[in-house]
Design a protein around this motif. Structure first.
Motif, mmCIF file in Angstrom:
data_model
loop_
_atom_site.group_PDB
_atom_site.id
_atom_site.type_symbol
_atom_site.label_atom_id
_atom_site.label_comp_id
_atom_site.label_asym_id
_atom_site.label_seq_id
_atom_site.Cartn_x
_atom_site.Cartn_y
_atom_site.Cartn_z
ATOM 1 N N ASN A 1 48.975 81.330 -22.491
ATOM 2 C CA ASN A 1 47.755 80.235 -23.371
ATOM 3 C C ASN A 1 46.433 80.698 -23.572
ATOM 4 N N LEU A 2 46.296 81.118 -24.863
ATOM 5 C CA LEU A 2 44.737 81.542 -25.241
ATOM 6 C C LEU A 2 43.888 80.357 -25.899
ATOM 7 N N GLY A 3 42.735 80.284 -25.574
ATOM 8 C CA GLY A 3 41.836 79.261 -26.180
ATOM 9 C C GLY A 3 40.983 79.876 -27.230
ATOM 10 N N TYR A 4 40.376 79.444 -28.192
ATOM 11 C CA TYR A 4 39.520 79.835 -29.007
ATOM 12 C C TYR A 4 38.264 78.969 -29.286
ATOM 13 N N PRO A 5 37.418 78.933 -28.485
ATOM 14 C CA PRO A 5 36.932 79.920 -27.302
ATOM 15 C C PRO A 5 37.459 79.450 -26.232
ATOM 16 N N TRP A 6 37.834 78.065 -25.924
ATOM 17 C CA TRP A 6 38.314 77.539 -24.955
ATOM 18 C C TRP A 6 39.565 76.623 -25.029
ATOM 19 N N LEU A 7 40.159 76.580 -24.052
ATOM 20 C CA LEU A 7 41.654 75.673 -23.968
ATOM 21 C C LEU A 7 40.894 74.365 -24.013
ATOM 22 N N HIS A 8 41.141 73.243 -24.540
ATOM 23 C CA HIS A 8 40.779 72.045 -24.566
ATOM 24 C C HIS A 8 41.227 71.096 -23.733
ATOM 25 N N ASP A 9 42.786 71.333 -23.229
ATOM 26 C CA ASP A 9 43.281 70.658 -22.155
ATOM 27 C C ASP A 9 43.536 71.041 -20.913
ATOM 28 N N ALA A 10 42.677 72.149 -20.564
ATOM 29 C CA ALA A 10 42.707 72.987 -19.177
ATOM 30 C C ALA A 10 41.553 72.590 -18.439
ATOM 31 N N ALA A 11 41.814 72.866 -17.088
ATOM 32 C CA ALA A 11 40.622 72.918 -16.320
ATOM 33 C C ALA A 11 40.886 73.623 -14.760
ATOM 34 N N VAL A 12 40.006 73.928 -14.135
ATOM 35 C CA VAL A 12 40.215 74.535 -12.907
ATOM 36 C C VAL A 12 39.219 73.762 -11.846
ATOM 37 N N LYS A 13 40.323 73.349 -10.970
ATOM 38 C CA LYS A 13 39.298 72.530 -9.833
ATOM 39 C C LYS A 13 39.193 73.148 -8.830
ATOM 40 N N GLY A 14 38.096 72.999 -7.834
ATOM 41 C CA GLY A 14 37.916 74.005 -6.757
ATOM 42 C C GLY A 14 36.605 73.017 -5.843
ATOM 43 N N ARG A 15 36.218 73.687 -4.876
ATOM 44 C CA ARG A 15 35.089 73.341 -3.945
ATOM 45 C C ARG A 15 34.241 74.175 -3.602
ATOM 46 N N ILE A 16 32.892 74.052 -3.317
ATOM 47 C CA ILE A 16 31.863 74.673 -2.757
ATOM 48 C C ILE A 16 32.094 75.114 -1.313
#
Length: 118
Positions: free
Chosen positions: A55-70
């Motif tokens: 899945n490619l975004g133009y420029p970003w994917l609107h329904d995508a997220a990457v979750k993480g922690r510091i």
């Protein structure tokens, strides 16, 4: 290896996978407010690969997220800068370390569901 995302963070593009940690320079404009084990969500996802689908975004994917922690703050390798003026026979050597933030990716979400539970 068949599930990964490419995100735009700190002016660079990173290929991220679940469970791996990464170092970035400019995570947010206010770096001093981030504490260890604080959760972050990155919405600037450029590409998601899940199995054979891309899945490619133009420029970003609107329904995508990457979750993480510091994890913690760290320092990059020391950059040494030399300024030499040959006619005046002067030399100045100085250096600095760039502040880095190390974070780990917990999950990749697309379309309201996590891709890591499959």
């Amino acid at each position: 290896m068949n599930k990964y995302a490419i995100i735009d963070i700190g002016g660079k593009q990173l290929r991220v996978e679940q469970g791996r940690f990464y170092d970035v320079r400019h995570l947010v404009p206010i770096r001093n407010t981030l504490k260890p084990n604080e959760k972050i969500v990155i919405n600037r996802v450029l590409l998601i690969r899940h199995g054979s689908s891309i899945n490619l975004g133009y420029p970003w994917l609107h329904d995508a997220a990457v979750k993480g922690r510091i994890l913690h703050g760290c320092a990059d390798k020391k950059l040494v800068i030399q300024r030499i003026q040959s006619k005046r026979k002067t030399r100045k050597i100085f250096g600095y370390r760039e502040d880095m933030i190390r974070f780990v990716i917990d999950s990749i979400h697309f379309g309201g569901r996590s891709l890591n539970k499959d």
